[in-house]
Design an enzyme around this catalytic site. Sequence first.
Site, PDB file in Angstrom:
ATOM      1  N   ASN A  61     103.609  28.599  58.424  1.00 58.94           N
ATOM      2  CA  ASN A  61     102.723  29.751  58.314  1.00 58.94           C
ATOM      3  C   ASN A  61     102.306  30.218  59.700  1.00 58.94           C
ATOM      4  O   ASN A  61     102.183  29.430  60.638  1.00 58.94           O
ATOM      5  CB  ASN A  61     101.504  29.447  57.431  1.00 58.94           C
ATOM      6  CG  ASN A  61     100.639  28.318  57.940  1.00 58.94           C
ATOM      7  OD1 ASN A  61     101.121  27.308  58.430  1.00 58.94           O
ATOM      8  ND2 ASN A  61      99.330  28.477  57.802  1.00 58.94           N
ATOM      9  N   GLU A  63      99.404  32.678  61.197  1.00 50.81           N
ATOM     10  CA  GLU A  63      98.209  33.486  60.936  1.00 50.81           C
ATOM     11  C   GLU A  63      98.033  34.568  61.995  1.00 50.81           C
ATOM     12  O   GLU A  63      98.661  34.535  63.053  1.00 50.81           O
ATOM     13  CB  GLU A  63      96.963  32.587  60.912  1.00 50.81           C
ATOM     14  CG  GLU A  63      96.923  31.653  59.743  1.00 50.81           C
ATOM     15  CD  GLU A  63      95.669  30.797  59.689  1.00 50.81           C
ATOM     16  OE1 GLU A  63      95.498  30.121  58.668  1.00 50.81           O
ATOM     17  OE2 GLU A  63      94.876  30.770  60.653  1.00 50.81           O
ATOM     18  N   ASN A  64      97.148  35.494  61.688  1.00 51.14           N
ATOM     19  CA  ASN A  64      96.830  36.587  62.589  1.00 51.14           C
ATOM     20  C   ASN A  64      95.374  36.946  62.354  1.00 51.14           C
ATOM     21  O   ASN A  64      94.896  36.859  61.219  1.00 51.14           O
ATOM     22  CB  ASN A  64      97.752  37.774  62.291  1.00 51.14           C
ATOM     23  CG  ASN A  64      97.680  38.848  63.333  1.00 51.14           C
ATOM     24  OD1 ASN A  64      96.694  39.555  63.434  1.00 51.14           O
ATOM     25  ND2 ASN A  64      98.750  38.973  64.099  1.00 51.14           N
ATOM     26  N   ALA A  65      94.667  37.353  63.393  1.00 51.55           N
ATOM     27  CA  ALA A  65      93.265  37.736  63.245  1.00 51.55           C
ATOM     28  C   ALA A  65      93.115  38.851  62.208  1.00 51.55           C
ATOM     29  O   ALA A  65      92.113  38.911  61.490  1.00 51.55           O
ATOM     30  CB  ALA A  65      92.677  38.169  64.585  1.00 51.55           C
ATOM     31  N   TYR A  67      94.181  39.339  59.023  1.00 54.25           N
ATOM     32  CA  TYR A  67      94.783  38.448  58.022  1.00 54.25           C
ATOM     33  C   TYR A  67      96.007  38.987  57.289  1.00 54.25           C
ATOM     34  O   TYR A  67      96.967  38.252  57.118  1.00 54.25           O
ATOM     35  CB  TYR A  67      93.736  37.983  57.005  1.00 54.25           C
ATOM     36  CG  TYR A  67      92.897  36.827  57.495  1.00 54.25           C
ATOM     37  CD1 TYR A  67      93.466  35.750  58.159  1.00 54.25           C
ATOM     38  CD2 TYR A  67      91.535  36.809  57.291  1.00 54.25           C
ATOM     39  CE1 TYR A  67      92.705  34.693  58.620  1.00 54.25           C
ATOM     40  CE2 TYR A  67      90.755  35.753  57.743  1.00 54.25           C
ATOM     41  CZ  TYR A  67      91.340  34.700  58.402  1.00 54.25           C
ATOM     42  OH  TYR A  67      90.589  33.662  58.842  1.00 54.25           O
ATOM     43  N   CYS A  72     103.357  33.441  55.271  1.00 54.15           N
ATOM     44  CA  CYS A  72     103.375  32.066  54.770  1.00 54.15           C
ATOM     45  C   CYS A  72     104.660  31.346  55.178  1.00 54.15           C
ATOM     46  O   CYS A  72     105.680  31.966  55.474  1.00 54.15           O
ATOM     47  CB  CYS A  72     103.264  32.067  53.244  1.00 54.15           C
ATOM     48  SG  CYS A  72     101.759  32.832  52.617  1.00 54.15           S
ATOM     49  N   GLU A  74     106.725  29.592  53.313  1.00 52.75           N
ATOM     50  CA  GLU A  74     107.823  29.765  52.374  1.00 52.75           C
ATOM     51  C   GLU A  74     108.619  31.024  52.687  1.00 52.75           C
ATOM     52  O   GLU A  74     109.855  31.006  52.740  1.00 52.75           O
ATOM     53  CB  GLU A  74     107.306  29.853  50.932  1.00 52.75           C
ATOM     54  CG  GLU A  74     106.538  28.643  50.481  1.00 52.75           C
ATOM     55  CD  GLU A  74     105.034  28.745  50.720  1.00 52.75           C
ATOM     56  OE1 GLU A  74     104.609  29.084  51.856  1.00 52.75           O
ATOM     57  OE2 GLU A  74     104.267  28.495  49.777  1.00 52.75           O
ATOM     58  N   CYS A 111     101.491  30.876  47.181  1.00 54.42           N
ATOM     59  CA  CYS A 111     100.739  32.051  46.737  1.00 54.42           C
ATOM     60  C   CYS A 111     101.647  32.922  45.854  1.00 54.42           C
ATOM     61  O   CYS A 111     102.852  32.676  45.739  1.00 54.42           O
ATOM     62  CB  CYS A 111     100.232  32.836  47.941  1.00 54.42           C
ATOM     63  SG  CYS A 111     101.514  33.745  48.853  1.00 54.42           S
ATOM     64  N   CYS A 114     104.661  34.525  47.697  1.00 54.26           N
ATOM     65  CA  CYS A 114     105.736  33.560  47.968  1.00 54.26           C
ATOM     66  C   CYS A 114     106.502  33.228  46.689  1.00 54.26           C
ATOM     67  O   CYS A 114     107.720  33.080  46.720  1.00 54.26           O
ATOM     68  CB  CYS A 114     105.168  32.296  48.603  1.00 54.26           C
ATOM     69  SG  CYS A 114     104.689  32.568  50.328  1.00 54.26           S
TER      70      CYS A 114
END
Length: 160
Positions: A61, A63-65, A67, A72, A74, A111, A114
């Site tokens: 995964n 992430e980014n500020a 969101y 993800c 997967e 999720c 995914c």
Amino acid sequence: MEITNIVAKIIICEQNELTIEQKSIVEAAKKATLSSYAPYSHYNVGAGVLLDNGKIIMGSNQENAAYPSGICAERTALFYAGTAFPEAKVKKIAIIASHNGEFTSSICSPCGACRQVMLESQFRAGNPIEVLLCSSNKIYIFESVDDLLPFGFDYSDLKG
């Protein structure tokens, strides 16, 4: 009115009960957690994907500020597999998470986005994809993505 039940077959086991192929993608998923970028959630997810050509693809995964801009593990692994090996079929996928450096005691469940991408990968492959959802001590094995996403939206729904 009719009421019906949806049943999914789930095999629950420990890592020492896995096949060699299953062990290899679980180990790849664990290794992939190390390349996760999760400075906000500290929830590092790794995925290992086995292709029919024997290649194992890893994803983590990111992430980014902002969101919605993250992705993800997967989808990272499956999209890379489709890009690098477009003719190969996905056979299996393993997913695991760690939090603050320890693998989680609960399984890492994909999720909805995914699950949809996994379903499309299964359609593309033309065969069921085995899914391994892993925790620090148990592994849940599903024989097909269909068991994770009943009533999934696929190509046949586009025909009207």
